[in-house]
Enzyme design. Structure first.
Site, PDB file in Angstrom:
ATOM      1  N   LYS A  59       0.813  -1.274  -0.196  1.00  9.22           N
ATOM      2  CA  LYS A  59       0.580   0.136  -0.214  1.00  9.22           C
ATOM      3  C   LYS A  59       0.719   0.831   0.258  1.00  9.22           C
ATOM      4  O   LYS A  59       0.207   2.064  -0.353  1.00  9.22           O
ATOM      5  CB  LYS A  59      -0.815   0.257   0.985  1.00  9.22           C
ATOM      6  CG  LYS A  59      -2.154  -0.799   1.150  1.00  9.22           C
ATOM      7  CD  LYS A  59      -2.926  -1.062   2.199  1.00  9.22           C
ATOM      8  CE  LYS A  59      -4.074  -1.987   1.518  1.00  9.22           C
ATOM      9  NZ  LYS A  59      -4.984  -1.565   3.345  1.00  9.22           N
ATOM     10  N   ALA A 119      -4.674   2.910  15.101  1.00  8.19           N
ATOM     11  CA  ALA A 119      -3.943   3.675  14.509  1.00  8.19           C
ATOM     12  C   ALA A 119      -2.834   3.178  13.555  1.00  8.19           C
ATOM     13  O   ALA A 119      -1.252   3.336  12.997  1.00  8.19           O
ATOM     14  CB  ALA A 119      -2.919   4.741  14.871  1.00  8.19           C
ATOM     15  N   GLY A 120      -3.395   1.663  12.806  1.00  6.95           N
ATOM     16  CA  GLY A 120      -3.269   0.925  11.654  1.00  6.95           C
ATOM     17  C   GLY A 120      -3.428   1.200  10.221  1.00  6.95           C
ATOM     18  O   GLY A 120      -3.957   2.578  10.315  1.00  6.95           O
ATOM     19  N   ALA A 122      -6.667   0.589   8.177  1.00  7.78           N
ATOM     20  CA  ALA A 122      -7.404   1.202   8.266  1.00  7.78           C
ATOM     21  C   ALA A 122      -7.636   2.208   9.159  1.00  7.78           C
ATOM     22  O   ALA A 122      -8.893   2.833   8.906  1.00  7.78           O
ATOM     23  CB  ALA A 122      -8.613  -0.451   8.742  1.00  7.78           C
ATOM     24  N   GLU A 146       4.337   5.392  19.748  1.00 11.10           N
ATOM     25  CA  GLU A 146       4.294   6.072  18.031  1.00 11.10           C
ATOM     26  C   GLU A 146       3.826   6.040  16.962  1.00 11.10           C
ATOM     27  O   GLU A 146       2.992   7.003  16.892  1.00 11.10           O
ATOM     28  CB  GLU A 146       5.534   4.994  17.088  1.00 11.10           C
ATOM     29  CG  GLU A 146       6.313   5.745  16.790  1.00 11.10           C
ATOM     30  CD  GLU A 146       8.100   4.601  16.248  1.00 11.10           C
ATOM     31  OE1 GLU A 146       7.695   3.007  17.140  1.00 11.10           O
ATOM     32  OE2 GLU A 146       8.370   4.954  15.226  1.00 11.10           O
ATOM     33  N   GLY A 235     -18.278  -4.987  10.033  1.00 10.39           N
ATOM     34  CA  GLY A 235     -17.300  -4.001   9.187  1.00 10.39           C
ATOM     35  C   GLY A 235     -17.768  -4.430   7.219  1.00 10.39           C
ATOM     36  O   GLY A 235     -16.626  -3.963   7.226  1.00 10.39           O
TER      37      GLY A 235
END
Ligand code: NDP
Length: 271
Positions: A59, A119-120, A122, A146, A235
């Site tokens: 990505k 916070a990945g 998606a 982080e 989802g």
């Protein structure tokens, strides 16, 4: 271009749209090694592909091989959908747009307070689209400091949205003025008992609670939220809507979302 097994539900969903709209097109799943990405994109150009989807690990690394980026893909620095426009390969990100489309059917995110777990990839896609859509405040809650603080900073610096990061504490409490709660982590994937470490009593009636996980569809979080009078969003809608947006980008037609949703449900064995 994705890594993974052939015959996956996404292929069934997209090809159902092509068939329904009388398009003699194909959507095929291909596994591409990281080292082969540049030649694979060149191959797609040479073969006249109208576009393709990408999954991890491509990505971000695909970006140097493209001719431009859409607004949100540029902000989040990740592409999951490439579209040929005037002969140029443009990188888009349809994950967050797909989520937003599902959400808007339930609540208008403008001015709303959001708590986003994760916070990945998606979560980043969702956060950027929510910020661009005018969400009031986006609180990012993540296990690793982080990634979480970097996402909150990105939202503040690049979109002007009000956003802060909170380290995920045990039995995390959702502030009472929250309108929208989102699980953007992979917790719950393939495990319907997997619980988010949050104080379920802080889920209040009237909150909209969403999960990016679509397998299983009714996750632990959604069951807990429903039991407390929250409105819930699974989802699957996000998955269908990112597919709808991709087909629209590639073909220029507005595909029938119901046809795509039915095909996905059949391929996943849900009906
Ligand atoms: P990433 O690997 O990029 O991110 C995973 C996130 O989950 C990170 O924030 C990570 O935290 C967090 N996480 C994972 N395990 C734990 C844990 N045990 N405790 C706390 N936090 C945890 O994955 P993606 O963002 O690509 O995917 C996330 C989920 O979204 C997947 O289940 C995927 O299937 C789903 N998805 C759904 C889509 C849809 O259309 N419905 C589209 C795209 C993805 P940390 O940063 O601390 O590691």
């Amino acid at each position: 271009m994705s890594q993974g097994a052939a015959g996956n539900p996404t292929v069934a969903m997209v090809e159902a749209a092509f068939t329904h709209h009388g398009l003699n097109w194909r959507y095929i799943n291909m596994e591409v090694a990281a080292d082969d990405l540049a030649v694979a994109v060149a191959g797609a150009r040479a073969l006249g592909f109208r576009g393709f989807n990408l999954s991890l690990p491509h990505k971000v690394t695909v970006i140097p091989h493209l001719d431009g980026l859409g607004e949100s893909a540029a902000l989040m620095g990740a592409v999951n959908c490439v579209v040929r426009r005037d002969g140029r390969f443009i990188g888009e990100n349809t994950d967050g747009k797909g989520f937003l489309k599902s959400l808007e059917a339930v609540i208008d995110p403008r001015g709303k307070n959001v708590v986003l777990f994760g916070a990945g990839g998606a979560a980043r896609a969702i956060a950027v689209e929510l910020a661009l859509a005018g969400a009031g405040r986006i609180a990012v809650v993540n296990r690793s400091h982080e990634r979480g603080s970097e996402l909150a900073a990105l939202l503040r610096d690049k979109t002007g949205a009000q956003s802060e990061f909170a380290v995920w504490k045990p039995r995390h409490v959702i502030p009472p003025d929250t309108d929208i709660v989102i699980n953007g982590t992979s917790i719950g994937l393939y495990d319907e008992q997997a619980a988010l470490d949050l104080d379920t009593d802080s889920l209040r009636p009237g909150m909209v609670v969403c999960d990016v996980v679509f397998n299983p569809v009714r996750t632990w979080l959604l069951r807990e939220a429903e039991a407390r009078g929250c409105r819930v969003l699974d989802g699957l809608g996000m998955l269908v809507n990112q597919g709808v947006i991709g087909v629209r980008y590639w073909t220029g037609i507005e595909p029938d979302a119901g046809v795509m949703s039915d095909a996905l449900a059949r391929a996943m064995g849900l009906v």
